[in-house]
Design a protein around this motif. Sequence first.
Motif, PDB file in Angstrom:
ATOM      1  N   MET A 183       1.903  12.672  11.843  1.00  0.00           N
ATOM      2  CA  MET A 183       0.668  12.231  11.205  1.00  0.00           C
ATOM      3  C   MET A 183       0.783  10.813  10.672  1.00  0.00           C
ATOM      4  SD  MET A 183      -1.646  14.068   8.264  1.00  0.00           S
ATOM      5  CE  MET A 183      -2.287  15.287   9.416  1.00  0.00           C
ATOM      6  N   THR A 184       1.945  10.452  10.142  1.00  0.00           N
ATOM      7  CA  THR A 184       2.140   9.093   9.651  1.00  0.00           C
ATOM      8  C   THR A 184       2.198   8.105  10.814  1.00  0.00           C
ATOM      9  OG1 THR A 184       3.221   9.886   7.638  1.00  0.00           O
ATOM     10  CG2 THR A 184       3.698   7.624   8.299  1.00  0.00           C
ATOM     11  N   MET A 185       2.691   8.537  11.967  1.00  0.00           N
ATOM     12  CA  MET A 185       2.689   7.672  13.145  1.00  0.00           C
ATOM     13  C   MET A 185       1.269   7.338  13.588  1.00  0.00           C
ATOM     14  SD  MET A 185       5.830   9.231  15.404  1.00  0.00           S
ATOM     15  CE  MET A 185       5.662   8.095  16.790  1.00  0.00           C
ATOM     16  N   ASP A 231       9.388  11.590   7.825  1.00  0.00           N
ATOM     17  CA  ASP A 231       8.662  10.927   6.745  1.00  0.00           C
ATOM     18  C   ASP A 231       7.167  11.105   6.957  1.00  0.00           C
ATOM     19  OD1 ASP A 231      11.024  10.025   5.586  1.00  0.00           O
ATOM     20  OD2 ASP A 231      11.034   8.178   6.755  1.00  0.00           O
ATOM     21  N   GLU A 232       6.516  11.785   6.013  1.00  0.00           N
ATOM     22  CA  GLU A 232       5.087  12.067   6.130  1.00  0.00           C
ATOM     23  C   GLU A 232       4.329  11.713   4.838  1.00  0.00           C
ATOM     24  OE1 GLU A 232       3.320  12.415   8.547  1.00  0.00           O
ATOM     25  OE2 GLU A 232       3.851  14.009   9.956  1.00  0.00           O
ATOM     26  N   PRO A 233       4.329  10.441   4.436  1.00  0.00           N
ATOM     27  CA  PRO A 233       3.499  10.081   3.279  1.00  0.00           C
ATOM     28  C   PRO A 233       2.022  10.358   3.518  1.00  0.00           C
ATOM     29  CG  PRO A 233       4.327   8.116   4.405  1.00  0.00           C
ATOM     30  CD  PRO A 233       5.074   9.283   4.953  1.00  0.00           C
ATOM     31  N   ALA A 234       1.617  10.429   4.795  1.00  0.00           N
ATOM     32  CA  ALA A 234       0.219  10.755   5.103  1.00  0.00           C
ATOM     33  C   ALA A 234      -0.158  12.153   4.613  1.00  0.00           C
ATOM     34  CB  ALA A 234      -0.025  10.639   6.610  1.00  0.00           C
ATOM     35  N   PHE A 235       0.831  13.017   4.396  1.00  0.00           N
ATOM     36  CA  PHE A 235       0.552  14.363   3.886  1.00  0.00           C
ATOM     37  C   PHE A 235      -0.036  14.321   2.477  1.00  0.00           C
ATOM     38  CE2 PHE A 235       3.256  17.646   6.424  1.00  0.00           C
ATOM     39  CZ  PHE A 235       2.723  17.173   7.607  1.00  0.00           C
ATOM     40  N   ASN A 236       0.110  13.205   1.787  1.00  0.00           N
ATOM     41  CA  ASN A 236      -0.427  13.080   0.436  1.00  0.00           C
ATOM     42  C   ASN A 236      -1.848  12.521   0.432  1.00  0.00           C
ATOM     43  OD1 ASN A 236       1.064  14.155  -1.602  1.00  0.00           O
ATOM     44  ND2 ASN A 236       2.160  12.297  -2.142  1.00  0.00           N
ATOM     45  N   VAL A 255      11.031  17.364   5.320  1.00  0.00           N
ATOM     46  CA  VAL A 255       9.842  16.522   5.350  1.00  0.00           C
ATOM     47  C   VAL A 255       9.793  15.770   4.023  1.00  0.00           C
ATOM     48  CG1 VAL A 255       8.328  18.392   4.508  1.00  0.00           C
ATOM     49  CG2 VAL A 255       7.345  16.399   5.684  1.00  0.00           C
ATOM     50  N   HIS A 256       9.636  14.451   4.135  1.00  0.00           N
ATOM     51  CA  HIS A 256       9.592  13.605   2.939  1.00  0.00           C
ATOM     52  C   HIS A 256       8.140  13.207   2.687  1.00  0.00           C
ATOM     53  CE1 HIS A 256      10.521  10.604  -0.035  1.00  0.00           C
ATOM     54  NE2 HIS A 256       9.980   9.650   0.703  1.00  0.00           N
ATOM     55  N   ILE A 257       7.628  13.592   1.519  1.00  0.00           N
ATOM     56  CA  ILE A 257       6.244  13.295   1.149  1.00  0.00           C
ATOM     57  C   ILE A 257       6.265  12.580  -0.201  1.00  0.00           C
ATOM     58  CG2 ILE A 257       3.923  14.226   0.879  1.00  0.00           C
ATOM     59  CD1 ILE A 257       5.081  16.902   1.992  1.00  0.00           C
ATOM     60  N   CYS A 258       5.884  11.314  -0.199  1.00  0.00           N
ATOM     61  CA  CYS A 258       5.966  10.555  -1.447  1.00  0.00           C
ATOM     62  C   CYS A 258       4.669   9.781  -1.659  1.00  0.00           C
ATOM     63  CB  CYS A 258       7.162   9.615  -1.423  1.00  0.00           C
ATOM     64  SG  CYS A 258       6.965   8.305  -0.192  1.00  0.00           S
ATOM     65  N   TYR A 259       4.679   8.958  -2.679  1.00  0.00           N
ATOM     66  CA  TYR A 259       3.536   8.102  -2.980  1.00  0.00           C
ATOM     67  C   TYR A 259       3.807   6.654  -2.561  1.00  0.00           C
ATOM     68  CZ  TYR A 259       1.553  11.990  -5.578  1.00  0.00           C
ATOM     69  OH  TYR A 259       1.015  13.209  -5.925  1.00  0.00           O
ATOM     70  N   GLY A 260       4.826   6.450  -1.722  1.00  0.00           N
ATOM     71  CA  GLY A 260       5.024   5.165  -1.082  1.00  0.00           C
ATOM     72  C   GLY A 260       6.056   4.266  -1.730  1.00  0.00           C
ATOM     73  N   TYR A 261       6.420   3.248  -0.955  1.00  0.00           N
ATOM     74  CA  TYR A 261       7.314   2.193  -1.455  1.00  0.00           C
ATOM     75  C   TYR A 261       6.736   1.576  -2.731  1.00  0.00           C
ATOM     76  CZ  TYR A 261      10.080   1.795   2.897  1.00  0.00           C
ATOM     77  OH  TYR A 261      10.922   2.016   3.946  1.00  0.00           O
ATOM     78  N   GLY A 262       7.591   0.863  -3.448  1.00  0.00           N
ATOM     79  CA  GLY A 262       7.143   0.210  -4.672  1.00  0.00           C
ATOM     80  C   GLY A 262       6.463  -1.117  -4.410  1.00  0.00           C
ATOM     81  N   ILE A 263       5.524  -1.147  -3.440  1.00  0.00           N
ATOM     82  CA  ILE A 263       4.783  -2.372  -3.140  1.00  0.00           C
ATOM     83  C   ILE A 263       3.431  -2.322  -3.849  1.00  0.00           C
ATOM     84  CG2 ILE A 263       5.949  -2.749  -0.941  1.00  0.00           C
ATOM     85  CD1 ILE A 263       3.503  -1.560   0.468  1.00  0.00           C
ATOM     86  N   LYS A 264       2.791  -3.495  -4.000  1.00  0.00           N
ATOM     87  CA  LYS A 264       1.588  -3.599  -4.818  1.00  0.00           C
ATOM     88  C   LYS A 264       0.471  -2.659  -4.348  1.00  0.00           C
ATOM     89  CE  LYS A 264      -1.515  -6.962  -6.956  1.00  0.00           C
ATOM     90  NZ  LYS A 264      -2.742  -6.182  -6.763  1.00  0.00           N
TER      91      LYS A 264
END
Length: 354
Positions: free
Chosen positions: A145-147, A188-193, A220-229
């Motif tokens: 899904m993230t792809m 890595d599936e940050p899109a799951f959030n 499966v890794h589900i996060c709120y993303g890198y620490g970018i702005k």
Amino acid sequence: MKTLINKTRLNKIILPTSTAGSLPKPSWLAQPEALWSPWKLQGDELIDGKYDALRVSLQEQQQAGIDIVSDGEQTRQHFVTTFIEHLNGVDFEQRKTVKIRDRYEASVPTVVGAVSRPTSVFVEDAKLLRQQTSQPIKWALPGPMTMIDTLYDDHYHSREKLAWEFAKILNQEAKELAAAGVDIIQFDEPAFNVFFDEVNDWGIACLERAIEGLSCETAVHICYGYGIKANTDWKKTLGTQWRQYEAVFPKLQKSTIDIISLECHNSHVPIELLELIRGKKVMVGAIDVATHIIEAPEDVAQTLREALKYVDADKLYPCTNCGMAPLPRHVARGKLNALSAGADIVRRELAINN
């Protein structure tokens, strides 16, 4: 036999520590503290430089006392697009601007034909890492899904159809990585959030297709993303409680995935949401990747103590919230040390109580 060997490596220690994925690259390889940073080397020098960086990243994890080590994603520019670069059917010259995860706009390549994987992508890199250590190793791949959320689709015209094609391709890669000695393959599936209806309708099923028949453990890794702005700005809009996990955890708990990796430390995720995945192994993010402040070991320990109210000790894997590629190297090293020291505090407490 591989399954038995992998499980033996993984079962040696309680609260085994790991990173969620990327670690900063050396300044001689790529521009520091940036995503999609261009390489500073070319040709054979670039190949050697990537492998030297992999060895350095491994050593830094080992010196910090990390139990489940990785390549630090040193041989790839980005956690999604580097994998896609090796596939047929995607044109990197024909680019479109899309909104990634409904959050920020980016120029992305275009799917122009049927996607396929002509050859393995990371298997040789994984073999090198396996040769360097007898510790358990984890390898990260982008989730289906993230792809699809990092591309413009001008061929399938269906997010679901493209995701299923990527799931089949990822399964091919994952099986070769497992055969190369990888103990845990993480998707890595940050899109799951973000895309909750799609996750429950077909996203988790696609992920299960990607892990089908594997001889190693899966995460499966589900996060709120890198620490970018773009990510930190988005987090400010989420209110005092981040309950996104609540939408997907019930179905994930029933899935065949072994481990769920999530963000906890310095986030507004209610810790009691972990009850929704009780029974699963959980990589609990106990390191904040959106700040340069290095956690005290006691801060890490307190996050783990809270998690232990909902996760059995033999199923809790202390981890970072997300990758640390955008951080300065000395900060990332300090955070790895804190993760290891914090986990050690809780291990000692568990030993006393038992």
